[in-house]
Design a protein around this motif. Sequence first.
Motif, short mmCIF file in Angstrom:
data_model
loop_
_atom_site.label_atom_id
_atom_site.label_comp_id
_atom_site.label_asym_id
_atom_site.label_seq_id
_atom_site.Cartn_x
_atom_site.Cartn_y
_atom_site.Cartn_z
N GLN A 142 -7.79 31.60 10.94
CA GLN A 142 -8.27 30.82 12.08
C GLN A 142 -7.23 30.66 13.17
O GLN A 142 -7.50 30.89 14.35
N ILE A 143 -6.02 30.27 12.80
CA ILE A 143 -4.99 30.00 13.81
C ILE A 143 -4.65 31.27 14.58
O ILE A 143 -4.58 31.26 15.83
N VAL A 144 -4.46 32.38 13.88
CA VAL A 144 -4.13 33.63 14.56
C VAL A 144 -5.29 34.09 15.43
O VAL A 144 -5.10 34.48 16.60
N LEU A 145 -6.51 34.04 14.90
CA LEU A 145 -7.68 34.51 15.65
C LEU A 145 -7.92 33.68 16.90
O LEU A 145 -8.04 34.23 18.01
N PHE A 146 -7.97 32.35 16.76
CA PHE A 146 -8.28 31.50 17.91
C PHE A 146 -7.14 31.48 18.92
O PHE A 146 -7.38 31.40 20.13
N SER A 147 -5.90 31.56 18.45
CA SER A 147 -4.77 31.63 19.39
C SER A 147 -4.83 32.93 20.20
O SER A 147 -4.57 32.93 21.42
N TYR A 148 -5.15 34.02 19.52
CA TYR A 148 -5.29 35.29 20.24
C TYR A 148 -6.42 35.24 21.26
O TYR A 148 -6.27 35.71 22.40
N LEU A 149 -7.57 34.67 20.88
CA LEU A 149 -8.70 34.58 21.81
C LEU A 149 -8.36 33.70 23.01
O LEU A 149 -8.76 34.00 24.14
N LEU A 150 -7.63 32.60 22.78
CA LEU A 150 -7.23 31.74 23.89
C LEU A 150 -6.26 32.47 24.82
O LEU A 150 -6.37 32.36 26.05
N THR A 151 -5.31 33.19 24.24
CA THR A 151 -4.35 33.95 25.07
C THR A 151 -5.06 35.03 25.87
O THR A 151 -4.79 35.22 27.07
N LEU A 152 -5.96 35.76 25.22
CA LEU A 152 -6.71 36.81 25.90
C LEU A 152 -7.58 36.21 27.02
O LEU A 152 -7.62 36.74 28.13
#
Length: 647
Positions: A276-286
Motif C-alpha cells: 500500500q505505502i509504495v503503491l499509493f506514494s508512487y501514484l501520488l508522485t506520478l
Amino acid sequence: MELLAVLAILLIIITPILAIAAFVRVQRIADQLRGASLLTLGDRLCALERRLQTLEKSLSSQQASSQESKPVGSQPVPSAPPLSPVITTPQGSPPPLPLPQLSHPREVFTPPQINVFAAPPLHSSKPKSSSNLDLETLIGGRWLNRIGIVAIISAATFFLKYAFDNNWIGPRGRVAIGILLGAAMLPWSQWLLKRGYSYFSEGIAGLGAAVMYLSIWAGCQYYKLFSLDVGFIAMIVVTAGMAAVALGRNSQRIALLSLFGGFLTPILVSQGKDAQIVLFSYLLTLGAGLLVIEMRRDWRWLTPISFLLSQFYFWGWYSEFYRPDKLERTVIFATLFFFLYAALPVIRAVRFSGLRELDTLLVLANCFAYFGALYTMLWPQDRWPLTLLVLALSAAHVLVARLVAPPKTGESPLTRLLFAGLALTFATLAIPIRLDGKWITLAFAVEGAILVWTGFRSMTGYLRAGGYFLLALAAARLLIFPLPARQFLFNERFAAYAVLIFCFGVVIYAAREHASSVGPDELNALGVFAVAINVFALIALSLELWDHFGSRAGLGIDSGLAQHLALSLLWTAYASGLIALGVKRESALLRWQALVLFGLVVVKVFIYDSSFLERFYRIVSFFILGLVLLTVSFLYQRKVARERSSP
C-alpha cells in the motif's frame, strides 16, 4: 551464434530506418536542384532593381540643381518623366513579369523561394488549430502511420519469437535488444520531428516507450534477470523521460503516452502482494508530476485521466487488501488523493473565476469519491470522525467559494454556486450521519429556515432554494417516520411538529420583509408553505387528541367514538378560527382553507358520524357543526351586504 542473431535483428530493423532517411535526403537535394533556376533569376532581378534605384536618385538630383540655377521670371520647362528601362525579350517569348512596388526607396526586393516543381508535402502535418484535414492527408499521413507502426511491431514480434523459439538469443540478449531499440527510437523520432514528420515521430516515440516498458518487465518478471525494485525504478526513469520529451516538444499525445505508461508500471511489477505505502506514494508522485505538467502546458486531459486511473488502483487495492487495522493510513492516503486532484480546479477557479466543463466534472467526481471512501471506511463504527471530516469538507468548499471573485457583469456565477452548493450538500449530509430520528428532522428544518433567512438577507436565490428543499425534506420525514408520544402534548412528536411549524413561519415572515425580491414561482412555493403551517398544526393536534382519547378505553368510555367526536369538534373549531382570522386580515387564502376544512367536516359528520356514532355523540356532532355553519353563513352574508352598501 547469439551475436550473429543480434546483428541480424539490428540489420532488419535499421535497414528501413536508413532507407527512409536516404529517401528524405535525396528528395531535399532534388528540390534544391529544381529550384536553382528560379534562385538565379531572382538574383538577376535584385541586381536590376538596384541599378534602377541608382538611376532614379541621379535624375532627381539633376532636376533639383536645375531648378535652383534657373533665373527668376523665366517660364518653367516641363521635366521629362523618369526614365524606365526597356527590357527587350526575344520574339515569341513571354513578356517579363512586373516588378513589385517598393514602399521605401532603399528596400531590396527578395523573391520568394518557391519550388513550383515539388508536390504538396504529405509528410508535414497541418497546424494544430486546423480541425479539418483532407482525406488524402488523413489516410496517407495518419492512418498509414499507425498501420505501418503496427506492421513493424508485428514483424519484429514474429521474428523475435522465431529467434527465441530456436534459442538463437538468450534472455539477457533479448532484454538488452529491447531496451536498446526502444531507447534508439526516441532520438530517431526527434530527427523525424525536425524534418516535419510530426505524427510519425510521435508514433515512433510511443513505440520506443512501449518496447522499453515490455523489455524491463520481461527482465524483472519473466526472466528474473534483476529484482523488482530495479525494474520499478527503471520504469519510473522511462516515464520521466517520456514526460520530459512531451514538455520539450509541447506534445499532449506524448504526455498521454507517458501517463498510461506510468500507470501501467505498478501492474507490470506487481507480485499480487499488499504494498500500500509504495503503491499509493508512487501514484501520488506520478499525479503530482502530471499536475505540474498540465499547469505549465494547460493540457486539459492529463488530470481527469490520472484521477480515474488513481481511483481504479485505490478501489482495486481496497477490495483486495483492506483491513480495519489499516484505517488511519488509508484515510490519510484518501485525503491526500482528494487534495491532489482538487488543487488544479481550485487554482483555476480562484485565478480565472471560472472552470471548464472537465474541471467541473473533476470537482464533483473528486468530492463524492472522497466522501464515498470515508463513508465506506468509517460508517457506522466511527460516526464522530466521519461527521467531523464531512463538516471539514463543507468548510473547505465554503472557503473556496469565498476566495472566488464575484462574477462581473455578463459573467456566469456557476463557479461560486458550484462550491457553495457542495458546501451546503456536505453540511446537510453531516446531519443524518451524526444524528438519529427526530434530531435529523429538526436539524433539516432549522437549517432550511436559516438558509431561507440568509438567502433573503443576501439576495441569493440558490440559498433560498436549498432552504426550501430542506424544509420539504423535513416535512416528508416527519410524515413518513412517525415519532412516539408517551404523554399528551409534552412529547417529542408534538415538539417536532411545533419546531417545523415555527420554521415555516420564519420563512413566511422573511418573505414578507423582502417582498420586492420574490418572483412568481417563489411566491407559489411560499403559498404552499403558508398552507403547510395550518396542515401540520391540524395534524399535530389531531394526533394528540386521537392518542389522548384512545388511551381512556378502561374508564367506561368508548374510545373509538370519543376519538371521532374529538376530531370532528377539533376540525370544526380550527376551521372557525381560520374563518375569523381570514376575515380580520382580509386574507382569501385563509378563508379558502377554512372552507375546505368545513367541507371535510361535513363529509365526515354526514357519512361516518351519522352511521357509526352512538346517538349522544351523533347529536353533539351534528348540533355543533350546524351551529358553526350557520354562524359562518351569517358572517359571509353580512360581509356581502356591507360590500354592496359601500360606495
